[in-house]
Design a protein around this motif. Structure first.
Motif, PDB file in Angstrom:
ATOM      1  N   ASP A 162      57.198  56.471 -24.399  1.00  0.00           N
ATOM      2  CA  ASP A 162      58.347  57.070 -25.053  1.00  0.00           C
ATOM      3  C   ASP A 162      58.559  58.506 -24.582  1.00  0.00           C
ATOM      4  OD1 ASP A 162      60.426  56.929 -27.263  1.00  0.00           O
ATOM      5  OD2 ASP A 162      59.252  58.656 -27.928  1.00  0.00           O
ATOM      6  N   ASN A 163      57.477  59.247 -24.424  1.00  0.00           N
ATOM      7  CA  ASN A 163      57.577  60.626 -23.945  1.00  0.00           C
ATOM      8  C   ASN A 163      58.086  60.703 -22.510  1.00  0.00           C
ATOM      9  OD1 ASN A 163      56.904  61.954 -26.253  1.00  0.00           O
ATOM     10  ND2 ASN A 163      54.805  62.433 -25.675  1.00  0.00           N
ATOM     11  N   CYS A 207      60.471  51.857 -26.395  1.00  0.00           N
ATOM     12  CA  CYS A 207      59.447  50.875 -26.728  1.00  0.00           C
ATOM     13  C   CYS A 207      59.835  50.160 -28.020  1.00  0.00           C
ATOM     14  CB  CYS A 207      58.086  51.534 -26.913  1.00  0.00           C
ATOM     15  SG  CYS A 207      57.445  52.364 -25.437  1.00  0.00           S
ATOM     16  N   CYS A 208      59.748  48.838 -28.002  1.00  0.00           N
ATOM     17  CA  CYS A 208      60.010  48.032 -29.191  1.00  0.00           C
ATOM     18  C   CYS A 208      58.759  47.207 -29.495  1.00  0.00           C
ATOM     19  CB  CYS A 208      61.192  47.101 -28.963  1.00  0.00           C
ATOM     20  SG  CYS A 208      62.773  47.945 -28.723  1.00  0.00           S
ATOM     21  N   CYS A 209      58.345  47.221 -30.732  1.00  0.00           N
ATOM     22  CA  CYS A 209      57.167  46.461 -31.150  1.00  0.00           C
ATOM     23  C   CYS A 209      57.628  45.258 -31.957  1.00  0.00           C
ATOM     24  CB  CYS A 209      56.235  47.337 -31.979  1.00  0.00           C
ATOM     25  SG  CYS A 209      55.603  48.774 -31.075  1.00  0.00           S
ATOM     26  N   VAL A 210      57.261  44.056 -31.501  1.00  0.00           N
ATOM     27  CA  VAL A 210      57.782  42.835 -32.110  1.00  0.00           C
ATOM     28  C   VAL A 210      56.679  41.793 -32.251  1.00  0.00           C
ATOM     29  CG1 VAL A 210      60.030  43.260 -31.040  1.00  0.00           C
ATOM     30  CG2 VAL A 210      58.431  41.674 -29.952  1.00  0.00           C
ATOM     31  N   SER A 211      56.988  40.787 -33.037  1.00  0.00           N
ATOM     32  CA  SER A 211      56.120  39.615 -33.139  1.00  0.00           C
ATOM     33  C   SER A 211      56.990  38.378 -33.154  1.00  0.00           C
ATOM     34  CB  SER A 211      55.267  39.670 -34.417  1.00  0.00           C
ATOM     35  OG  SER A 211      54.626  38.419 -34.625  1.00  0.00           O
ATOM     36  N   ALA A 212      56.869  37.565 -32.114  1.00  0.00           N
ATOM     37  CA  ALA A 212      57.599  36.295 -32.087  1.00  0.00           C
ATOM     38  C   ALA A 212      57.064  35.351 -33.153  1.00  0.00           C
ATOM     39  CB  ALA A 212      57.489  35.655 -30.702  1.00  0.00           C
ATOM     40  N   GLU A 213      55.815  35.578 -33.573  1.00  0.00           N
ATOM     41  CA  GLU A 213      55.188  34.719 -34.574  1.00  0.00           C
ATOM     42  C   GLU A 213      55.764  34.970 -35.957  1.00  0.00           C
ATOM     43  OE1 GLU A 213      52.753  31.768 -36.096  1.00  0.00           O
ATOM     44  OE2 GLU A 213      53.082  32.304 -33.992  1.00  0.00           O
TER      45      GLU A 213
END
Length: 317
Positions: A148-149, A154-160
């Motif tokens: 990010d810097n 950045c994207c934080c995801v969970s397909a679950e």
């Protein structure tokens, strides 16, 4: 006739014509694009001209100028490169910290190649539901802070669990988006969660080697439904699903250009004593000083050095 290449099975292509019809097509002759020796002279996302054949198939006779493309060294040693996709608006690089672990060097190589062709990249950290202890969560925070810097979203995801998927869905509208990453990071699973009607094939990560298995065997472009009051309407963009790749060998980047495609190295290089500084040993190198002062991360600098050594043709295939 003109159209868009939406599927590549290796020997045949599917072309979506401007009139809405879909054609099975082959390439006319053995033509190459601007001297690039490639395993696939026609790529997903290409705009092409084609000729109808008597048997109802089509023959691709010309490719329109590309605005960009994502390219890597080919695994086939008789060729030089493999074009992953062309004419994309953005890339989602799907990465995971567990099952399997994506190497930071792989991320940096992909980012540098995309930077060379001015393609925006969003880093999508999938399987965050597997990060159950404080150490794993802190690692995710640290890596996201690093990129990010530098200037990468950045994207934080969970397909679950579905966490973070709505954020991704909104970014797809009105764009042609390439999804790429190592095998096993969950590209197809993510697509299925976003658009269940596609029902793409998935597989578990190998317990023995903690590596992914190829479930996508060819590249394909899918229309993205536009969300209007939570209901699907006409396509407002496309996503490109590609087979997982184990390594990312950069192609067609000269050693003296590598530093240009690491955003933070390029910024600090303006203060180097020598204009042709390689940032490896020269006195008065602002980049080396920034690494020593922790203004440039050691992982990024090591990735830069590894790309300087890419004359070894067998690396990162």
């Amino acid at each position: 006739m003109h159209g868009l290449v939406i599927r590549n099975t290796g020997s045949w292509y599917s072309v979506l014509a401007d009139d809405g019809t879909t054609w099975d097509a082959k390439v006319k002759g053995n033509f190459r694009i601007r001297g690039i020796r490639s395993t696939n002279p026609v790529a997903i996302g290409d705009r092409v001209e084609f000729i109808e054949q008597p048997d109802g198939s089509a023959l691709i006779s010309a490719i329109e100028d590309r605005k960009n493309y994502v390219i890597r060294k080919a695994t086939n040693l008789s060729k030089q490169s493999h074009i992953i996709a062309a004419n994309v608006d953005q890339c989602f690089l799907i990465v995971t910290l567990r099952q399997p672990e994506t190497a930071l060097t792989f991320i940096d190589r992909f980012l540098a190649s995309a930077e060379a062709y001015r393609i925006p990249v969003v880093l999508v950290f999938n399987k965050i539901d597997l990060l159950t202890d404080d150490e794993d969560r802190q690692l995710l925070t640290d890596i996201c802070y690093l990129y990010d810097n530098i200037g990468y979203e950045c994207c934080c995801v969970s397909a679950e669990t579905g966490e973070g998927l709505e954020q991704l869905r909104q970014k797809l509208a009105n764009n042609i988006t390439l999804l790429s990453g190592n095998s096993g990071v969950g590209k197809s699973t993510l697509i299925n969660r976003l658009f269940p009607h596609l029902n793409l094939r998935t597989a578990e990560v190998s317990d023995t080697y903690n590596t992914g298995r190829h479930t996508t065997t060819f590249s394909e472009m899918y229309p993205v439904p536009e969300l209007v009051d939570s209901s699907r309407s006409t396509a407002s963009g496309y996503i490109i699903d590609t087979p997982g790749i184990k390594g990312f060998g950069t192609f067609d980047i000269e050693p003296e250009e590598v530093g240009h495609y690491f955003k933070e190295i390029f910024r600090y290089s303006a203060d180097c004593r020598f204009n042709n500084c390689t940032h490896t040993h020269e006195p008065g190198c602002a980049v080396i000083a920034a690494v020593e002062n922790h203004d440039i991360s050691e992982s990024r600098y090591h990735s830069y050095l590894s790309m300087l050594g890419d004359k070894d043709e067998d690396r990162y295939r």
